[in-house]
Write an enzyme that holds these catalytic residues in place. Sequence first.
Site, PDB file in Angstrom:
ATOM      1  N   TRP A 150       2.944   7.941  -2.505  1.00  0.00           N
ATOM      2  CA  TRP A 150       4.365   8.131  -2.854  1.00  0.00           C
ATOM      3  C   TRP A 150       4.453   9.065  -4.071  1.00  0.00           C
ATOM      4  O   TRP A 150       5.268   9.990  -4.099  1.00  0.00           O
ATOM      5  CB  TRP A 150       4.979   6.766  -3.184  1.00  0.00           C
ATOM      6  CG  TRP A 150       6.461   6.803  -3.451  1.00  0.00           C
ATOM      7  CD1 TRP A 150       7.459   6.602  -2.549  1.00  0.00           C
ATOM      8  CD2 TRP A 150       7.097   7.065  -4.717  1.00  0.00           C
ATOM      9  NE1 TRP A 150       8.682   6.719  -3.162  1.00  0.00           N
ATOM     10  CE2 TRP A 150       8.486   6.996  -4.499  1.00  0.00           C
ATOM     11  CE3 TRP A 150       6.633   7.344  -5.998  1.00  0.00           C
ATOM     12  CZ2 TRP A 150       9.418   7.193  -5.515  1.00  0.00           C
ATOM     13  CZ3 TRP A 150       7.563   7.549  -7.011  1.00  0.00           C
ATOM     14  CH2 TRP A 150       8.935   7.472  -6.762  1.00  0.00           C
ATOM     15  N   GLU A 168     -11.902  -4.937  -5.470  1.00  0.00           N
ATOM     16  CA  GLU A 168     -12.457  -3.580  -5.335  1.00  0.00           C
ATOM     17  C   GLU A 168     -11.664  -2.552  -6.166  1.00  0.00           C
ATOM     18  O   GLU A 168     -12.168  -1.469  -6.464  1.00  0.00           O
ATOM     19  CB  GLU A 168     -12.448  -3.138  -3.863  1.00  0.00           C
ATOM     20  CG  GLU A 168     -13.483  -3.853  -2.982  1.00  0.00           C
ATOM     21  CD  GLU A 168     -13.141  -5.305  -2.686  1.00  0.00           C
ATOM     22  OE1 GLU A 168     -11.943  -5.643  -2.593  1.00  0.00           O
ATOM     23  OE2 GLU A 168     -14.083  -6.127  -2.586  1.00  0.00           O
ATOM     24  N   ASP A 206       0.833  -1.210   0.000  1.00  0.00           N
ATOM     25  CA  ASP A 206       0.000   0.000   0.000  1.00  0.00           C
ATOM     26  C   ASP A 206       0.871   1.264   0.000  1.00  0.00           C
ATOM     27  O   ASP A 206       1.954   1.275   0.587  1.00  0.00           O
ATOM     28  CB  ASP A 206      -0.888  -0.027   1.259  1.00  0.00           C
ATOM     29  CG  ASP A 206      -2.024   0.969   1.160  1.00  0.00           C
ATOM     30  OD1 ASP A 206      -2.262   1.525   0.073  1.00  0.00           O
ATOM     31  OD2 ASP A 206      -2.689   1.205   2.191  1.00  0.00           O
ATOM     32  N   GLY A 207       0.369   2.296  -0.664  1.00  0.00           N
ATOM     33  CA  GLY A 207       1.022   3.600  -0.572  1.00  0.00           C
ATOM     34  C   GLY A 207       1.649   4.105  -1.860  1.00  0.00           C
ATOM     35  O   GLY A 207       2.307   5.147  -1.859  1.00  0.00           O
ATOM     36  N   ASN A 208       1.428   3.393  -2.968  1.00  0.00           N
ATOM     37  CA  ASN A 208       2.024   3.854  -4.237  1.00  0.00           C
ATOM     38  C   ASN A 208       1.488   5.228  -4.633  1.00  0.00           C
ATOM     39  O   ASN A 208       2.230   6.092  -5.121  1.00  0.00           O
ATOM     40  CB  ASN A 208       1.704   2.879  -5.376  1.00  0.00           C
ATOM     41  CG  ASN A 208       2.321   1.515  -5.165  1.00  0.00           C
ATOM     42  OD1 ASN A 208       3.183   1.357  -4.323  1.00  0.00           O
ATOM     43  ND2 ASN A 208       1.870   0.544  -5.927  1.00  0.00           N
ATOM     44  N   GLY A 209       0.173   5.411  -4.465  1.00  0.00           N
ATOM     45  CA  GLY A 209      -0.458   6.680  -4.849  1.00  0.00           C
ATOM     46  C   GLY A 209       0.104   7.833  -4.028  1.00  0.00           C
ATOM     47  O   GLY A 209       0.452   8.903  -4.566  1.00  0.00           O
ATOM     48  N   GLU A 234       0.545 -13.447  11.927  1.00  0.00           N
ATOM     49  CA  GLU A 234       1.058 -12.286  12.661  1.00  0.00           C
ATOM     50  C   GLU A 234       0.955 -11.082  11.723  1.00  0.00           C
ATOM     51  O   GLU A 234       1.394 -11.151  10.574  1.00  0.00           O
ATOM     52  CB  GLU A 234       2.527 -12.505  13.056  1.00  0.00           C
ATOM     53  CG  GLU A 234       2.749 -13.625  14.031  1.00  0.00           C
ATOM     54  CD  GLU A 234       2.077 -13.377  15.377  1.00  0.00           C
ATOM     55  OE1 GLU A 234       1.994 -12.208  15.809  1.00  0.00           O
ATOM     56  OE2 GLU A 234       1.619 -14.368  15.986  1.00  0.00           O
ATOM     57  N   HIS A 281       2.954   3.337  -8.940  1.00  0.00           N
ATOM     58  CA  HIS A 281       2.845   1.884  -9.140  1.00  0.00           C
ATOM     59  C   HIS A 281       4.098   1.350  -9.836  1.00  0.00           C
ATOM     60  O   HIS A 281       4.606   0.288  -9.499  1.00  0.00           O
ATOM     61  CB  HIS A 281       1.607   1.557  -9.979  1.00  0.00           C
ATOM     62  CG  HIS A 281       0.307   1.925  -9.304  1.00  0.00           C
ATOM     63  ND1 HIS A 281       0.049   1.615  -7.997  1.00  0.00           N
ATOM     64  CD2 HIS A 281      -0.802   2.589  -9.765  1.00  0.00           C
ATOM     65  CE1 HIS A 281      -1.165   2.053  -7.680  1.00  0.00           C
ATOM     66  NE2 HIS A 281      -1.694   2.665  -8.726  1.00  0.00           N
ATOM     67  N   LEU A 328      10.937 -20.912  -4.160  1.00  0.00           N
ATOM     68  CA  LEU A 328       9.975 -19.894  -3.706  1.00  0.00           C
ATOM     69  C   LEU A 328       8.721 -19.994  -4.562  1.00  0.00           C
ATOM     70  O   LEU A 328       8.820 -20.077  -5.793  1.00  0.00           O
ATOM     71  CB  LEU A 328      10.584 -18.483  -3.850  1.00  0.00           C
ATOM     72  CG  LEU A 328       9.644 -17.309  -3.583  1.00  0.00           C
ATOM     73  CD1 LEU A 328       9.286 -17.220  -2.094  1.00  0.00           C
ATOM     74  CD2 LEU A 328      10.275 -15.982  -4.033  1.00  0.00           C
TER      75      LEU A 328
HETATM   76  C1  FPP Z   1      -1.871   0.133  -3.356  1.00  0.00           C
HETATM   77  O1  FPP Z   1      -1.410   1.459  -3.352  1.00  0.00           O
HETATM   78  C2  FPP Z   1      -1.228  -0.600  -4.455  1.00  0.00           C
HETATM   79  C3  FPP Z   1      -1.913  -1.181  -5.484  1.00  0.00           C
HETATM   80  C4  FPP Z   1      -3.367  -1.136  -5.628  1.00  0.00           C
HETATM   81  C5  FPP Z   1      -1.179  -1.865  -6.589  1.00  0.00           C
HETATM   82  C6  FPP Z   1       0.048  -2.620  -6.233  1.00  0.00           C
HETATM   83  C7  FPP Z   1       0.744  -2.985  -7.486  1.00  0.00           C
HETATM   84  C8  FPP Z   1       2.071  -2.941  -7.707  1.00  0.00           C
HETATM   85  C9  FPP Z   1       3.053  -2.646  -6.676  1.00  0.00           C
HETATM   86  C10 FPP Z   1       2.652  -3.199  -9.070  1.00  0.00           C
HETATM   87  C11 FPP Z   1       2.313  -4.452  -9.770  1.00  0.00           C
HETATM   88  C12 FPP Z   1       2.525  -5.711  -8.992  1.00  0.00           C
HETATM   89  C13 FPP Z   1       3.298  -6.773  -9.387  1.00  0.00           C
HETATM   90  C14 FPP Z   1       3.201  -8.061  -8.621  1.00  0.00           C
HETATM   91  C15 FPP Z   1       4.206  -6.726 -10.521  1.00  0.00           C
HETATM   92  P1  FPP Z   1      -2.444   2.650  -3.554  1.00  0.00           P
HETATM   93  O2  FPP Z   1      -2.494   2.967  -4.992  1.00  0.00           O
HETATM   94  O3  FPP Z   1      -3.762   2.278  -2.949  1.00  0.00           O
HETATM   95  O4  FPP Z   1      -1.747   3.791  -2.749  1.00  0.00           O
HETATM   96  P2  FPP Z   1      -2.453   4.977  -1.915  1.00  0.00           P
HETATM   97  O5  FPP Z   1      -3.206   4.325  -0.801  1.00  0.00           O
HETATM   98  O6  FPP Z   1      -1.301   5.764  -1.450  1.00  0.00           O
HETATM   99  O7  FPP Z   1      -3.347   5.691  -2.879  1.00  0.00           O
END
Ligand code: FPP
Length: 245
Positions: A28, A70, A23-26, A210, A40, A134
Amino acid sequence: MSQPIASPVLAPAPPRHVAIIMDGNGRWAKARGLPRNLGHRQGVDAVREVVRTCRRLGIEYLTLYAFSSENWKRPESEVNGLMELLRLYIRRELDELARNDVCIRMIGDRSRLAPDIVELITEAEAKTQNNHTLTLVIALSYGGQDEIVEACRRLAEQVAAGKLSPQDITTTSFANHLQTAGIPDPDMIIRTSGEQRLSNFLIWQSAYSELIFVDKLWPDFSSQDLAAAVEEFQRRERRYGGSGE
Ligand code: FPP
């Protein structure tokens, strides 16, 4: 008088199965004035690093929550961007993953995915099915509640057809009808970004996991952070409802 032989202190075992809510790409991206999809994209680098570190640490299963049932509600451009990243990841990494004895599996609703993505994943699963070091489980278009309902439906069909008696449904037989059949439950679930919830991720399988919440955004999550989470896991006492005596 002979001295008692000191028994060696065994280090607690590392988790066999680590599952991660990335979580947290957006946030970032937003913090840098960038579009969400660049967050992402940066998140994929963190995926690469974590997969390598799992192999180094002897972790046998890694499940990544790449896209939830979702997440289809997000704007089309973001959904398309995420799907494109998945395509790129599988195309670019498959050979290296296969060489490194990584087995790829996908859980989630394939019927909602584009046919070419389903094809790529099916090929990746077939190519790596005999690998063991793995197992990388990608949760894509995945929702824990949907998964449980689907298992109930399949068991109900067997009961209706007279092939199964309701008394014979047990936690074990139920788990064998989930998409994660054959995969041990996650010992530890990590969620980055400071949010503290499961968000429909492995809700049956997490009964005794955990939970570790990390205050970093996913693109900033490093191998050191994973190693620190494993150490935290090893300090925890798992009692599974027992007294620990
Ligand atoms: C949540 O952050 C992240 C996602 C919904 C997507 C995760 C996907 C990746 C990291 C890339 C693709 C994955 C693989 C396995 C190659 P958010 O967008 O909800 O962040 P925010 O809460 O800060 O908006």
